[in-house]
Each structure stands twice: as structure tokens, then as C-alpha cells.
Scaffold this motif. Structure first.
Motif, PDB file in Angstrom:
ATOM      1  N   ASN A   1      -1.383   9.910  -5.906  1.00  0.00           N
ATOM      2  CA  ASN A   1      -1.631   8.535  -6.328  1.00  0.00           C
ATOM      3  C   ASN A   1      -1.605   7.614  -5.115  1.00  0.00           C
ATOM      4  O   ASN A   1      -0.661   7.633  -4.322  1.00  0.00           O
ATOM      5  CB  ASN A   1      -0.586   8.084  -7.348  1.00  0.00           C
ATOM      6  CG  ASN A   1      -0.897   6.705  -7.903  1.00  0.00           C
ATOM      7  OD1 ASN A   1      -0.641   5.690  -7.268  1.00  0.00           O
ATOM      8  ND2 ASN A   1      -1.432   6.660  -9.106  1.00  0.00           N
ATOM      9  N   ILE A   2      -2.658   6.827  -4.970  1.00  0.00           N
ATOM     10  CA  ILE A   2      -2.718   5.778  -3.955  1.00  0.00           C
ATOM     11  C   ILE A   2      -2.716   4.433  -4.673  1.00  0.00           C
ATOM     12  O   ILE A   2      -3.548   4.204  -5.563  1.00  0.00           O
ATOM     13  CB  ILE A   2      -3.963   5.919  -3.072  1.00  0.00           C
ATOM     14  CG1 ILE A   2      -3.921   7.243  -2.310  1.00  0.00           C
ATOM     15  CG2 ILE A   2      -4.056   4.755  -2.084  1.00  0.00           C
ATOM     16  CD1 ILE A   2      -5.178   7.514  -1.509  1.00  0.00           C
ATOM     17  N   ASN A   3      -1.799   3.568  -4.287  1.00  0.00           N
ATOM     18  CA  ASN A   3      -1.645   2.281  -4.958  1.00  0.00           C
ATOM     19  C   ASN A   3      -1.805   1.144  -3.964  1.00  0.00           C
ATOM     20  O   ASN A   3      -1.238   1.167  -2.871  1.00  0.00           O
ATOM     21  CB  ASN A   3      -0.271   2.181  -5.624  1.00  0.00           C
ATOM     22  CG  ASN A   3       0.016   0.775  -6.144  1.00  0.00           C
ATOM     23  OD1 ASN A   3       0.649  -0.029  -5.462  1.00  0.00           O
ATOM     24  ND2 ASN A   3      -0.434   0.477  -7.335  1.00  0.00           N
ATOM     25  N   LEU A   4      -2.569   0.138  -4.363  1.00  0.00           N
ATOM     26  CA  LEU A   4      -2.692  -1.109  -3.617  1.00  0.00           C
ATOM     27  C   LEU A   4      -2.413  -2.251  -4.575  1.00  0.00           C
ATOM     28  O   LEU A   4      -3.073  -2.366  -5.617  1.00  0.00           O
ATOM     29  CB  LEU A   4      -4.086  -1.261  -3.019  1.00  0.00           C
ATOM     30  CG  LEU A   4      -4.371  -2.613  -2.336  1.00  0.00           C
ATOM     31  CD1 LEU A   4      -3.465  -2.808  -1.130  1.00  0.00           C
ATOM     32  CD2 LEU A   4      -5.846  -2.708  -1.936  1.00  0.00           C
TER      33      LEU A   4
ATOM     34  N   ILE B   1      -6.553  -0.135 -13.122  1.00  0.00           N
ATOM     35  CA  ILE B   1      -6.340  -1.499 -12.629  1.00  0.00           C
ATOM     36  C   ILE B   1      -5.401  -2.208 -13.594  1.00  0.00           C
ATOM     37  O   ILE B   1      -5.622  -2.197 -14.817  1.00  0.00           O
ATOM     38  CB  ILE B   1      -7.656  -2.273 -12.506  1.00  0.00           C
ATOM     39  CG1 ILE B   1      -8.548  -1.622 -11.449  1.00  0.00           C
ATOM     40  CG2 ILE B   1      -7.395  -3.733 -12.126  1.00  0.00           C
ATOM     41  CD1 ILE B   1      -9.888  -2.297 -11.280  1.00  0.00           C
ATOM     42  N   SER B   2      -4.352  -2.810 -13.052  1.00  0.00           N
ATOM     43  CA  SER B   2      -3.339  -3.493 -13.870  1.00  0.00           C
ATOM     44  C   SER B   2      -3.225  -4.943 -13.438  1.00  0.00           C
ATOM     45  O   SER B   2      -3.160  -5.249 -12.243  1.00  0.00           O
ATOM     46  CB  SER B   2      -1.967  -2.817 -13.717  1.00  0.00           C
ATOM     47  OG  SER B   2      -2.053  -1.428 -13.954  1.00  0.00           O
ATOM     48  N   LEU B   3      -3.175  -5.838 -14.409  1.00  0.00           N
ATOM     49  CA  LEU B   3      -2.930  -7.253 -14.159  1.00  0.00           C
ATOM     50  C   LEU B   3      -1.679  -7.661 -14.921  1.00  0.00           C
ATOM     51  O   LEU B   3      -1.618  -7.512 -16.142  1.00  0.00           O
ATOM     52  CB  LEU B   3      -4.117  -8.107 -14.609  1.00  0.00           C
ATOM     53  CG  LEU B   3      -3.940  -9.622 -14.476  1.00  0.00           C
ATOM     54  CD1 LEU B   3      -3.751 -10.023 -13.015  1.00  0.00           C
ATOM     55  CD2 LEU B   3      -5.121 -10.359 -15.101  1.00  0.00           C
ATOM     56  N   THR B   4      -0.680  -8.151 -14.189  1.00  0.00           N
ATOM     57  CA  THR B   4       0.609  -8.478 -14.786  1.00  0.00           C
ATOM     58  C   THR B   4       1.002  -9.913 -14.467  1.00  0.00           C
ATOM     59  O   THR B   4       0.849 -10.373 -13.332  1.00  0.00           O
ATOM     60  CB  THR B   4       1.715  -7.546 -14.250  1.00  0.00           C
ATOM     61  OG1 THR B   4       1.329  -6.195 -14.456  1.00  0.00           O
ATOM     62  CG2 THR B   4       3.038  -7.812 -14.963  1.00  0.00           C
ATOM     63  N   HIS B   5       1.488 -10.618 -15.488  1.00  0.00           N
ATOM     64  CA  HIS B   5       2.061 -11.950 -15.306  1.00  0.00           C
ATOM     65  C   HIS B   5       3.518 -11.887 -15.775  1.00  0.00           C
ATOM     66  O   HIS B   5       3.804 -11.395 -16.874  1.00  0.00           O
ATOM     67  CB  HIS B   5       1.313 -13.001 -16.123  1.00  0.00           C
ATOM     68  CG  HIS B   5      -0.128 -13.155 -15.726  1.00  0.00           C
ATOM     69  ND1 HIS B   5      -0.514 -13.634 -14.503  1.00  0.00           N
ATOM     70  CD2 HIS B   5      -1.267 -12.887 -16.407  1.00  0.00           C
ATOM     71  CE1 HIS B   5      -1.831 -13.660 -14.427  1.00  0.00           C
ATOM     72  NE2 HIS B   5      -2.314 -13.208 -15.572  1.00  0.00           N
TER      73      HIS B   5
ATOM     74  N   LEU C   1       0.864  -1.173   0.000  1.00  0.00           N
ATOM     75  CA  LEU C   1       0.000   0.000   0.000  1.00  0.00           C
ATOM     76  C   LEU C   1       0.904   1.227   0.000  1.00  0.00           C
ATOM     77  O   LEU C   1       1.792   1.347   0.850  1.00  0.00           O
ATOM     78  CB  LEU C   1      -0.901   0.013   1.234  1.00  0.00           C
ATOM     79  CG  LEU C   1      -1.823   1.234   1.393  1.00  0.00           C
ATOM     80  CD1 LEU C   1      -2.826   1.305   0.253  1.00  0.00           C
ATOM     81  CD2 LEU C   1      -2.546   1.187   2.743  1.00  0.00           C
ATOM     82  N   ALA C   2       0.702   2.134  -0.960  1.00  0.00           N
ATOM     83  CA  ALA C   2       1.619   3.267  -1.097  1.00  0.00           C
ATOM     84  C   ALA C   2       0.865   4.527  -1.503  1.00  0.00           C
ATOM     85  O   ALA C   2      -0.176   4.472  -2.169  1.00  0.00           O
ATOM     86  CB  ALA C   2       2.692   2.952  -2.133  1.00  0.00           C
ATOM     87  N   TYR C   3       1.413   5.669  -1.088  1.00  0.00           N
ATOM     88  CA  TYR C   3       0.906   6.977  -1.497  1.00  0.00           C
ATOM     89  C   TYR C   3       2.066   7.791  -2.048  1.00  0.00           C
ATOM     90  O   TYR C   3       3.158   7.837  -1.459  1.00  0.00           O
ATOM     91  CB  TYR C   3       0.291   7.718  -0.320  1.00  0.00           C
ATOM     92  CG  TYR C   3       0.022   9.182  -0.618  1.00  0.00           C
ATOM     93  CD1 TYR C   3      -1.036   9.556  -1.433  1.00  0.00           C
ATOM     94  CD2 TYR C   3       0.853  10.180  -0.103  1.00  0.00           C
ATOM     95  CE1 TYR C   3      -1.272  10.898  -1.724  1.00  0.00           C
ATOM     96  CE2 TYR C   3       0.620  11.524  -0.381  1.00  0.00           C
ATOM     97  CZ  TYR C   3      -0.446  11.880  -1.194  1.00  0.00           C
ATOM     98  OH  TYR C   3      -0.668  13.204  -1.500  1.00  0.00           O
TER      99      TYR C   3
ATOM    100  N   ASP D   1      -4.757   1.649  -8.795  1.00  0.00           N
ATOM    101  CA  ASP D   1      -4.289   3.007  -8.535  1.00  0.00           C
ATOM    102  C   ASP D   1      -5.467   3.968  -8.554  1.00  0.00           C
ATOM    103  O   ASP D   1      -6.283   3.947  -9.484  1.00  0.00           O
ATOM    104  CB  ASP D   1      -3.278   3.439  -9.600  1.00  0.00           C
ATOM    105  CG  ASP D   1      -1.972   2.683  -9.498  1.00  0.00           C
ATOM    106  OD1 ASP D   1      -1.126   3.080  -8.679  1.00  0.00           O
ATOM    107  OD2 ASP D   1      -1.799   1.700 -10.238  1.00  0.00           O
ATOM    108  N   TYR D   2      -5.523   4.806  -7.534  1.00  0.00           N
ATOM    109  CA  TYR D   2      -6.461   5.919  -7.521  1.00  0.00           C
ATOM    110  C   TYR D   2      -5.639   7.195  -7.656  1.00  0.00           C
ATOM    111  O   TYR D   2      -4.886   7.566  -6.757  1.00  0.00           O
ATOM    112  CB  TYR D   2      -7.280   5.934  -6.238  1.00  0.00           C
ATOM    113  CG  TYR D   2      -8.168   7.153  -6.102  1.00  0.00           C
ATOM    114  CD1 TYR D   2      -9.030   7.533  -7.132  1.00  0.00           C
ATOM    115  CD2 TYR D   2      -8.138   7.918  -4.945  1.00  0.00           C
ATOM    116  CE1 TYR D   2      -9.841   8.649  -7.010  1.00  0.00           C
ATOM    117  CE2 TYR D   2      -8.940   9.047  -4.812  1.00  0.00           C
ATOM    118  CZ  TYR D   2      -9.796   9.406  -5.848  1.00  0.00           C
ATOM    119  OH  TYR D   2     -10.593  10.522  -5.729  1.00  0.00           O
TER     120      TYR D   2
END
Length: 280
Positions: free
Chosen positions: A123-126, A153-157, A102-104, A142-143
Motif C-alpha cells: 500500500n502506498i498512501n499520499l 480515495i478518501s475525503l474526511t472532515h 507519503l507512506a509505504y 491509496d494505491y
């Protein structure tokens, strides 16, 4: 920014080195420098190429808390810094397979910034990461808010593959191909087009890029879509050389925009980057 990058976008700088296994119970300082051939905001770029250099410092504490500060400079725009940022975050490991962050991040942009993200200073990231047997998956939300408000919203593989050693067994070569899907809103684009019109009108007054090549171009202010859509597909291929306390990396990324992208954004773009990280 994972984007910024960093992403960022980068919101904070992170990397994998062998020293991390030994630094869980101590405070560490990581310094990073990076060059990239263009700015990417969740896979999106402007019609003007904006290469840049970036510097970042991150302090991590044993409890999982970290603080970061960074700045970057667009190489073909203006004479001062193009963005500075400060951030705070917290990492938590549930077990060997699952961890969350969790980051700001608070960013500061100069007036008439050419960056897509300039309207969203906060930016707030979870993010949630899961290690499968053969690959790692990451789901990130990210907000971004400020003059506008956006959600991404990001989905990474990804899969880390060890190639071997270079010079001696302490220098490890590896690649980590990754495929990423990003969806989100586009409110930021409205402010970007307004600011672009201001910059076009101020050419010749010392506020524009050193050499833009399109001072006679015009742009139309477009109201950003309220809908939530697919923004981009991204494929990344970083090659890294790591030792106990440092990591050097070269990377290539190709981004393809979703079907509802704005006409003023490039539908497909390649990025090349080099980076160096050192941990104390």
C-alpha cells in the motif's frame, strides 16, 4: 491502514497528544494497542464478524521520517497471527495549516486469510491535511497492489472538541467527530471470494475459523468491477483522554456501503473500539 483502517486500516499509528508539541526536535517511539469489534477495509466488512486486537510501534525522527511495525490477531480465527506489517513514511509541514504524508506499507498474510485486503499486500498512501478555522479536512489516496491492484480515495472532515479535564487539569477529555467518503475500485473482491471458497471447502481440516457457524454456506466467485465507484460513507465518534505522554480512546463508527456494493458484503455495519497509545 486508515484502515486499516488502518487503517486499516492502519498503515501506521498516529495520534494527538500534548507531548507532540515538545517532540518536534527529538526522536520519539510510540507504542499502541487496540481492540475493535470487527475488521473494516475502507468501511467494508465480510459477512463474518472478525473482532481483533492490534499492536503497533512507530519511531519518528526529527526530519519527518518514520518507521513502523505492527501485527494483529483475529480473535475467532486460527491460532497464529492474522497479519503483520512494516512501513516507512515521511511527514512534511508546509505551514501551520497544511501538511502532507507519503507512506509505504508491506503486509504479510497467512494462507487462506479471511481478510478482504489479503490480496493487496502493498500500500502506498499520499494524504494532504488542511486545518480550517472550524474543522480539519483530509484528502487521502491509496494505491493497493499485490495479487490485485486497487485505488482508493478518501475525503474526511473532522472537528476536535475539548470537553474539559478529568481528575486534574493535566488529563484532557476531547471528542473528534468525523465524516468520511471513500471511493475506489473492487478488484480485491475477486481474490477474496476465491479464497473464501477454498476455506469453505477446507472446513474440518483445521484451516477454518474456530467457530464460524456457517460451514454449510456457499459463495459465488464474482469478477470484480473495473469501474471506480463510491464504496462507503463512514461516521466516526472517538472519545479520548490524553496527558503528556499517553492517550486512551474509545470509539464508535458506523459505515454504510455505496449503492454498487457486492451482495456478499454487509450493507451497514457498526464498529466499537478501544485503544491506548504511549509515547517515549
Amino acid at each position: 491502514m486508515r484502515f486499516i483502517f488502518l487503517l486499516i486500516l492502519i498503515s501506521t499509528t498516529s495520534f494527538n497528544v500534548q507531548a507532540q508539541q515538545d517532540s518536534v526536535k527529538k526522536t520519539t517511539l510510540t507504542l499502541a494497542t487496540l481492540y475493535n469489534s470487527n475488521v473494516s477495509y475502507y468501511g467494508q466488512t465480510t459477512d463474518e464478524k472478525l473482532p481483533y486486537i492490534l499492536g503497533n510501534a512507530t519511531v519518528r525522527f526529527p526530519i519527518g521520517l518514520y518507521l513502523s511495525a505492527g501485527a494483529y490477531k483475529l480473535l475467532n480465527y486460527g491460532s497464529g497471527l492474522s497479519e503483520t506489517d512494516i512501513g516507512i513514511g515521511y511527514d512534511y509541514n508546509f505551514n501551520e495549516k497544511i501538511n502532507t504524508t507519503l507512506a509505504y506499507t508491506r503486509s504479510f498474510f497467512p494462507a487462506n486469510s479471511p481478510l478482504l485486503q489479503a490480496s493487496n499486500e502493498n500500500n502506498i498512501n499520499l494524504s494532504i491535511n488542511y486545518k480550517w478555522k472550524w474543522l480539519q479536512s483530509s484528502l487521502s489516496t491509496d494505491y493497493a497492489f499485490g495479487k490485485e491492484n486497487d485505488i482508493f480515495i478518501s475525503l474526511t472532515h473532522s472537528k476536535e472538541i475539548s470537553i474539559g479535564s478529568l481528575f486534574n487539569e493535566k488529563n484532557i477529555l476531547s471528542i473528534e467527530p468525523a465524516f468520511e467518503l471513500i471511493a475506489g475500485t473492487r478488484h480485491f473482491y475477486e481474490t477474496y471470494t476465491i479464497e473464501k471458497n477454498k476455506r469453505n471447502n477446507s472446513h474440518g481440516k483445521g484451516k477454518g475459523p474456530a467457530s464460524s457457524g456457517n460451514s454449510n454456506s456457499t459463495s459465488i466467485t464474482t469478477v470484480a468491477s473495473e469501474s471506480f465507484n463510491l464504496l462507503s460513507y463512514n461516521f466516526k465518534l472517538p472519545l479520548s483522554l490524553s496527558r503528556a505522554s499517553y492517550l486512551a480512546e474509545i470509539s464508535y463508527q458506523i459505515s454504510i456501503l455505496g449503492p454498487k456494493a457486492e451482495a456478499d458484503l454487509k450493507p451497514q455495519q457498526s464498529f466499537f473500539g478501544v485503544a491506548f497509545y504511549y509515547q517515549f
